[in-house]
Design a protein around this motif. Structure first.
Motif, PDB file in Angstrom:
ATOM      1  N   THR A  84     -28.076 -29.978  -9.673  1.00  0.00           N
ATOM      2  CA  THR A  84     -28.686 -30.500 -10.898  1.00  0.00           C
ATOM      3  C   THR A  84     -28.252 -29.719 -12.131  1.00  0.00           C
ATOM      4  N   ASP A  85     -27.437 -28.679 -11.943  1.00  0.00           N
ATOM      5  CA  ASP A  85     -27.085 -27.821 -13.076  1.00  0.00           C
ATOM      6  C   ASP A  85     -25.584 -27.718 -13.321  1.00  0.00           C
ATOM      7  N   ILE A  86     -24.832 -28.725 -12.898  1.00  0.00           N
ATOM      8  CA  ILE A  86     -23.389 -28.663 -13.110  1.00  0.00           C
ATOM      9  C   ILE A  86     -22.934 -29.880 -13.916  1.00  0.00           C
ATOM     10  N   SER A  87     -22.046 -29.620 -14.858  1.00  0.00           N
ATOM     11  CA  SER A  87     -21.448 -30.692 -15.651  1.00  0.00           C
ATOM     12  C   SER A  87     -20.125 -31.080 -15.008  1.00  0.00           C
ATOM     13  N   LEU A  88     -19.765 -32.330 -15.164  1.00  0.00           N
ATOM     14  CA  LEU A  88     -18.502 -32.827 -14.640  1.00  0.00           C
ATOM     15  C   LEU A  88     -17.626 -33.295 -15.786  1.00  0.00           C
ATOM     16  N   VAL A  89     -16.367 -32.898 -15.752  1.00  0.00           N
ATOM     17  CA  VAL A  89     -15.371 -33.398 -16.688  1.00  0.00           C
ATOM     18  C   VAL A  89     -14.308 -34.076 -15.832  1.00  0.00           C
ATOM     19  N   ILE A  90     -14.117 -35.363 -16.049  1.00  0.00           N
ATOM     20  CA  ILE A  90     -13.182 -36.149 -15.252  1.00  0.00           C
ATOM     21  C   ILE A  90     -12.093 -36.686 -16.175  1.00  0.00           C
ATOM     22  N   TYR A  91     -10.837 -36.382 -15.835  1.00  0.00           N
ATOM     23  CA  TYR A  91      -9.698 -36.905 -16.564  1.00  0.00           C
ATOM     24  C   TYR A  91      -8.946 -37.869 -15.659  1.00  0.00           C
ATOM     25  N   ILE A  92      -8.608 -39.047 -16.181  1.00  0.00           N
ATOM     26  CA  ILE A  92      -7.709 -39.954 -15.470  1.00  0.00           C
ATOM     27  C   ILE A  92      -6.632 -40.401 -16.449  1.00  0.00           C
ATOM     28  N   TYR A  93      -5.443 -40.628 -15.903  1.00  0.00           N
ATOM     29  CA  TYR A  93      -4.333 -41.114 -16.717  1.00  0.00           C
ATOM     30  C   TYR A  93      -4.218 -42.606 -16.476  1.00  0.00           C
ATOM     31  N   ALA A  94      -4.559 -43.385 -17.479  1.00  0.00           N
ATOM     32  CA  ALA A  94      -4.542 -44.838 -17.343  1.00  0.00           C
ATOM     33  C   ALA A  94      -4.063 -45.478 -18.642  1.00  0.00           C
ATOM     34  N   PHE A  95      -3.330 -46.535 -18.510  1.00  0.00           N
ATOM     35  CA  PHE A  95      -2.831 -47.296 -19.656  1.00  0.00           C
ATOM     36  C   PHE A  95      -2.039 -46.407 -20.615  1.00  0.00           C
ATOM     37  N   GLY A  96      -1.289 -45.450 -20.058  1.00  0.00           N
ATOM     38  CA  GLY A  96      -0.406 -44.607 -20.874  1.00  0.00           C
ATOM     39  C   GLY A  96      -1.102 -43.524 -21.662  1.00  0.00           C
ATOM     40  N   ASP A  97      -2.356 -43.222 -21.312  1.00  0.00           N
ATOM     41  CA  ASP A  97      -3.094 -42.210 -22.061  1.00  0.00           C
ATOM     42  C   ASP A  97      -4.112 -41.533 -21.146  1.00  0.00           C
ATOM     43  N   TRP A  98      -4.484 -40.313 -21.510  1.00  0.00           N
ATOM     44  CA  TRP A  98      -5.523 -39.603 -20.768  1.00  0.00           C
ATOM     45  C   TRP A  98      -6.887 -40.068 -21.239  1.00  0.00           C
ATOM     46  N   GLN A  99      -7.763 -40.363 -20.302  1.00  0.00           N
ATOM     47  CA  GLN A  99      -9.140 -40.710 -20.603  1.00  0.00           C
ATOM     48  C   GLN A  99     -10.030 -39.608 -20.036  1.00  0.00           C
ATOM     49  N   CYS A 100     -11.022 -39.215 -20.803  1.00  0.00           N
ATOM     50  CA  CYS A 100     -11.909 -38.128 -20.404  1.00  0.00           C
ATOM     51  C   CYS A 100     -13.345 -38.634 -20.334  1.00  0.00           C
ATOM     52  N   TYR A 101     -14.031 -38.257 -19.269  1.00  0.00           N
ATOM     53  CA  TYR A 101     -15.433 -38.615 -19.081  1.00  0.00           C
ATOM     54  C   TYR A 101     -16.218 -37.331 -18.840  1.00  0.00           C
ATOM     55  N   VAL A 102     -17.284 -37.142 -19.612  1.00  0.00           N
ATOM     56  CA  VAL A 102     -18.109 -35.937 -19.506  1.00  0.00           C
ATOM     57  C   VAL A 102     -19.507 -36.379 -19.096  1.00  0.00           C
ATOM     58  N   THR A 103     -19.951 -35.883 -17.951  1.00  0.00           N
ATOM     59  CA  THR A 103     -21.233 -36.303 -17.402  1.00  0.00           C
ATOM     60  C   THR A 103     -21.830 -35.158 -16.588  1.00  0.00           C
ATOM     61  N   THR A 104     -22.860 -35.441 -15.847  1.00  0.00           N
ATOM     62  CA  THR A 104     -23.462 -34.456 -14.946  1.00  0.00           C
ATOM     63  C   THR A 104     -23.433 -35.016 -13.528  1.00  0.00           C
ATOM     64  N   ALA A 105     -23.622 -34.155 -12.553  1.00  0.00           N
ATOM     65  CA  ALA A 105     -23.647 -34.610 -11.166  1.00  0.00           C
ATOM     66  C   ALA A 105     -24.762 -35.640 -10.940  1.00  0.00           C
ATOM     67  N   PRO A 106     -25.990 -35.404 -11.425  1.00  0.00           N
ATOM     68  CA  PRO A 106     -27.031 -36.422 -11.218  1.00  0.00           C
ATOM     69  C   PRO A 106     -26.698 -37.772 -11.871  1.00  0.00           C
ATOM     70  N   GLN A 107     -26.083 -37.739 -13.052  1.00  0.00           N
ATOM     71  CA  GLN A 107     -25.712 -38.996 -13.707  1.00  0.00           C
ATOM     72  C   GLN A 107     -24.653 -39.732 -12.898  1.00  0.00           C
ATOM     73  N   LEU A 108     -23.656 -39.004 -12.401  1.00  0.00           N
ATOM     74  CA  LEU A 108     -22.615 -39.631 -11.590  1.00  0.00           C
ATOM     75  C   LEU A 108     -23.211 -40.185 -10.302  1.00  0.00           C
ATOM     76  N   GLN A 109     -24.085 -39.441  -9.683  1.00  0.00           N
ATOM     77  CA  GLN A 109     -24.724 -39.908  -8.451  1.00  0.00           C
ATOM     78  C   GLN A 109     -25.544 -41.181  -8.695  1.00  0.00           C
TER      79      GLN A 109
END
Length: 164
Positions: A84-109
């Protein structure tokens, strides 16, 4: 270079990219010498409070996972998903650009319907939206570039304040 080595370099690049963004926001970004469930620590040196961060980076879509869709597959340790106390930063390379998503483990779950699997499937639809695969399949887009929600700019120490 083997695919394993290039994925390792990609993961390190994602961690450094996240550390750079945190530094610009005024945080002291630490890369721990031993990975015990966090790739980074972001510390507000004004109050000494730190946050653990897990960074996931993918540039290799899985085109066969769901026919007709571009999918990215990342693995996240079950202890991190349960935290419950960790943040997640997810990067994916899509459509010719990097996309970044910033969330928490509970939100992702919650977006995953509280799946127990350590494999997270990110599905791009034909309009460029990213959905988290699994039961429920919530939309990840509200967390795109959502740095401010987890790591607001720190006044007095942020380089971003000077750039404005």
């Amino acid at each position: 270079m083997t695919n394993g080595a290039s994925k390792s370099y990609l993961g390190t690049a994602g961690e450094l990219r996240a550390a750079s963004e945190l530094s610009l926001r005024g945080y002291v970004a630490h890369i721990p010498t031993v990975d015990e469930g966090a790739d980074l620590w972001a510390v507000d040196h004004g109050n000494g409070i730190g946050k653990r961060i897990q960074v996931k980076t993918s540039a290799y879509p899985n085109l066969t996972k769901i026919e007709g869709f571009i999918c990215y597959q990342i693995s996240i340790d079950s202890a991190i998903l349960a935290s419950t106390d960790i943040s997640l930063v997810i990067y994916i390379y899509a459509f010719g650009d990097w996309q970044c998503y910033v969330t928490t483990a509970p939100q992702l779950q919650a977006l995953r319907g509280n799946s127990k699997s350590t494999t997270v499937l990110l599905v791009l639809d034909d309009q460029g939206r990213v959905t988290v695969g699994g039961k429920g399949g919530g939309l990840l887009d509200p967390y795109r570039d959502a740095w401010d929600a987890e790591f607001p700019v720190l006044e007095g120490t942020s380089a971003l304040a000077y750039a404005a």
